[in-house]
Write a protein that holds these residues in place. Structure first.
Motif, PDB file in Angstrom:
ATOM      1  N   UNK A 141       1.130  -1.038   0.021  1.00  0.00           N
ATOM      2  CA  UNK A 141      -0.050   0.070  -0.161  1.00  0.00           C
ATOM      3  C   UNK A 141       0.965   1.236   0.000  1.00  0.00           C
ATOM      4  N   UNK A 142       0.588   2.213  -0.750  1.00  0.00           N
ATOM      5  CA  UNK A 142       1.287   3.670  -0.831  1.00  0.00           C
ATOM      6  C   UNK A 142       0.286   4.480  -1.126  1.00  0.00           C
ATOM      7  N   UNK A 143       1.011   5.859  -0.558  1.00  0.00           N
ATOM      8  CA  UNK A 143       0.383   7.103  -0.970  1.00  0.00           C
ATOM      9  C   UNK A 143       0.832   7.724  -2.165  1.00  0.00           C
ATOM     10  N   UNK A 144       0.010   8.571  -2.911  1.00  0.00           N
ATOM     11  CA  UNK A 144       0.296   9.112  -4.115  1.00  0.00           C
ATOM     12  C   UNK A 144       1.464  10.013  -3.774  1.00  0.00           C
ATOM     13  N   UNK A 145       2.276  10.374  -4.781  1.00  0.00           N
ATOM     14  CA  UNK A 145       3.571  11.003  -4.605  1.00  0.00           C
ATOM     15  C   UNK A 145       3.327  12.394  -3.772  1.00  0.00           C
ATOM     16  N   UNK A 146       2.257  13.104  -4.090  1.00  0.00           N
ATOM     17  CA  UNK A 146       1.842  14.198  -3.812  1.00  0.00           C
ATOM     18  C   UNK A 146       1.174  14.615  -2.657  1.00  0.00           C
ATOM     19  N   UNK A 147       0.764  13.235  -1.848  1.00  0.00           N
ATOM     20  CA  UNK A 147       0.010  13.237  -0.848  1.00  0.00           C
ATOM     21  C   UNK A 147       1.014  13.111   0.386  1.00  0.00           C
ATOM     22  N   UNK A 202      -0.509  -7.408   6.949  1.00  0.00           N
ATOM     23  CA  UNK A 202      -1.135  -8.103   5.807  1.00  0.00           C
ATOM     24  C   UNK A 202      -2.597  -8.539   5.928  1.00  0.00           C
ATOM     25  N   UNK A 203      -2.574  -9.295   6.856  1.00  0.00           N
ATOM     26  CA  UNK A 203      -4.161  -9.745   7.265  1.00  0.00           C
ATOM     27  C   UNK A 203      -5.101  -8.894   7.612  1.00  0.00           C
ATOM     28  N   UNK A 204      -4.612  -7.764   8.412  1.00  0.00           N
ATOM     29  CA  UNK A 204      -5.465  -6.454   8.677  1.00  0.00           C
ATOM     30  C   UNK A 204      -6.037  -5.927   7.303  1.00  0.00           C
ATOM     31  N   UNK A 205      -5.192  -5.740   6.431  1.00  0.00           N
ATOM     32  CA  UNK A 205      -5.277  -4.931   5.297  1.00  0.00           C
ATOM     33  C   UNK A 205      -6.529  -6.000   4.383  1.00  0.00           C
ATOM     34  N   UNK A 206      -6.020  -7.240   4.389  1.00  0.00           N
ATOM     35  CA  UNK A 206      -6.546  -8.049   3.360  1.00  0.00           C
ATOM     36  C   UNK A 206      -8.217  -8.359   4.000  1.00  0.00           C
ATOM     37  N   UNK A 207      -8.288  -8.330   5.188  1.00  0.00           N
ATOM     38  CA  UNK A 207      -9.843  -8.635   6.051  1.00  0.00           C
ATOM     39  C   UNK A 207     -10.307  -7.092   6.121  1.00  0.00           C
ATOM     40  N   UNK A 208      -9.814  -5.931   5.624  1.00  0.00           N
ATOM     41  CA  UNK A 208     -10.364  -4.768   5.594  1.00  0.00           C
ATOM     42  C   UNK A 208     -10.635  -4.305   7.052  1.00  0.00           C
ATOM     43  N   UNK A 209      -9.776  -4.581   7.955  1.00  0.00           N
ATOM     44  CA  UNK A 209      -9.807  -4.261   9.253  1.00  0.00           C
ATOM     45  C   UNK A 209      -9.297  -2.815   9.520  1.00  0.00           C
ATOM     46  N   UNK A 210      -8.567  -2.366   8.403  1.00  0.00           N
ATOM     47  CA  UNK A 210      -7.793  -1.102   8.700  1.00  0.00           C
ATOM     48  C   UNK A 210      -8.636  -0.074   8.102  1.00  0.00           C
ATOM     49  N   UNK A 211      -9.000   0.835   8.859  1.00  0.00           N
ATOM     50  CA  UNK A 211      -9.928   1.835   8.513  1.00  0.00           C
ATOM     51  C   UNK A 211      -8.953   3.105   8.295  1.00  0.00           C
ATOM     52  N   UNK A 256      -9.988   0.337  -2.046  1.00  0.00           N
ATOM     53  CA  UNK A 256      -8.616   1.191  -2.344  1.00  0.00           C
ATOM     54  C   UNK A 256      -8.353   0.972  -3.580  1.00  0.00           C
ATOM     55  N   UNK A 257      -9.058   1.453  -4.374  1.00  0.00           N
ATOM     56  CA  UNK A 257      -8.775   1.451  -5.987  1.00  0.00           C
ATOM     57  C   UNK A 257      -7.592   2.796  -6.257  1.00  0.00           C
ATOM     58  N   UNK A 258      -7.036   2.373  -7.533  1.00  0.00           N
ATOM     59  CA  UNK A 258      -6.203   3.323  -8.079  1.00  0.00           C
ATOM     60  C   UNK A 258      -6.903   4.945  -8.139  1.00  0.00           C
ATOM     61  N   UNK A 259      -6.438   5.790  -7.444  1.00  0.00           N
ATOM     62  CA  UNK A 259      -6.628   7.407  -7.457  1.00  0.00           C
ATOM     63  C   UNK A 259      -8.081   7.304  -6.862  1.00  0.00           C
TER      64      UNK A 259
END
Length: 164
Positions: A1-7, A24-33, A129-132
């Motif tokens: 996961x990454x932030x846009x360059x200008x963000x 990784x599990x938290x992101x895959x299971x959408x626990x990260x808000x 979390x789609x591209x842009x």
């Protein structure tokens, strides 16, 4: 996961293999808000209005210490307020994939350089979390690009950094 360059924002880095697996599990299971505050050019077009309870049912962190105010029209008083329990839902596919953002207006203010004479501070809570995703949802669905967005803003208020 990454932030846009200008963000700007916070990055979480795992220092050990067990921490990496846990993250990784938290992101895959959408626990990260995820939560973003952005300055957009104009007054966002209102989408499907949902309650705080409906936003929470989508498993987004729909709480904030920042009080919400109603979106402003060109003749509205810039200090009118609305309940912070009112949120908007964008469920608009991007590149053929489900893409969901929950958002609300924090405050609008007049600006002589802005679209329709207003800038608006918004609270954005992406479920996917789609591209842009946030940049495209605000520019294409709400018709208010993020200030400084050189790609989706249509040539308005360009800068060296996104106001995200």
């Amino acid at each position: 996961h990454k932030l846009d360059k200008a963000t700007c924002g916070l990055l979480i880095v795992a220092k050990t293999q067990p921490a990496l697996l846990n993250l990784s599990n938290q992101f895959r299971e959408r626990k990260v808000k995820k939560s973003y505050t952005a300055l957009v050019n104009g007054i966002p077009r209102i989408n499907d209005v949902i309650s705080l309870e409906e936003a929470r049912a989508l498993n987004v962190d729909a709480t904030s210490d920042v009080p919400s105010v109603a979106p402003q029209s060109s003749d509205a008083d810039a200090d009118s307020t609305e309940s912070s329990s009112t949120w908007n839902l964008i469920d608009d596919p991007l590149a053929g994939q489900t893409s969901v953002t929950v958002w609300r207006t924090i405050k609008s203010c007049r600006s002589i350089n802005a679209q329709d004479g207003y800038l608006t501070l918004v609270d954005l809570k992406p479920k996917t979390g789609r591209f842009h995703q946030l940049r495209r949802h605000m520019a294409w669905v709400c018709e208010c690009p993020i200030v400084g967005d050189n790609h989706y803003d249509g040539g308005l208020l360009k800068g060296d950094a996104l106001a995200l």
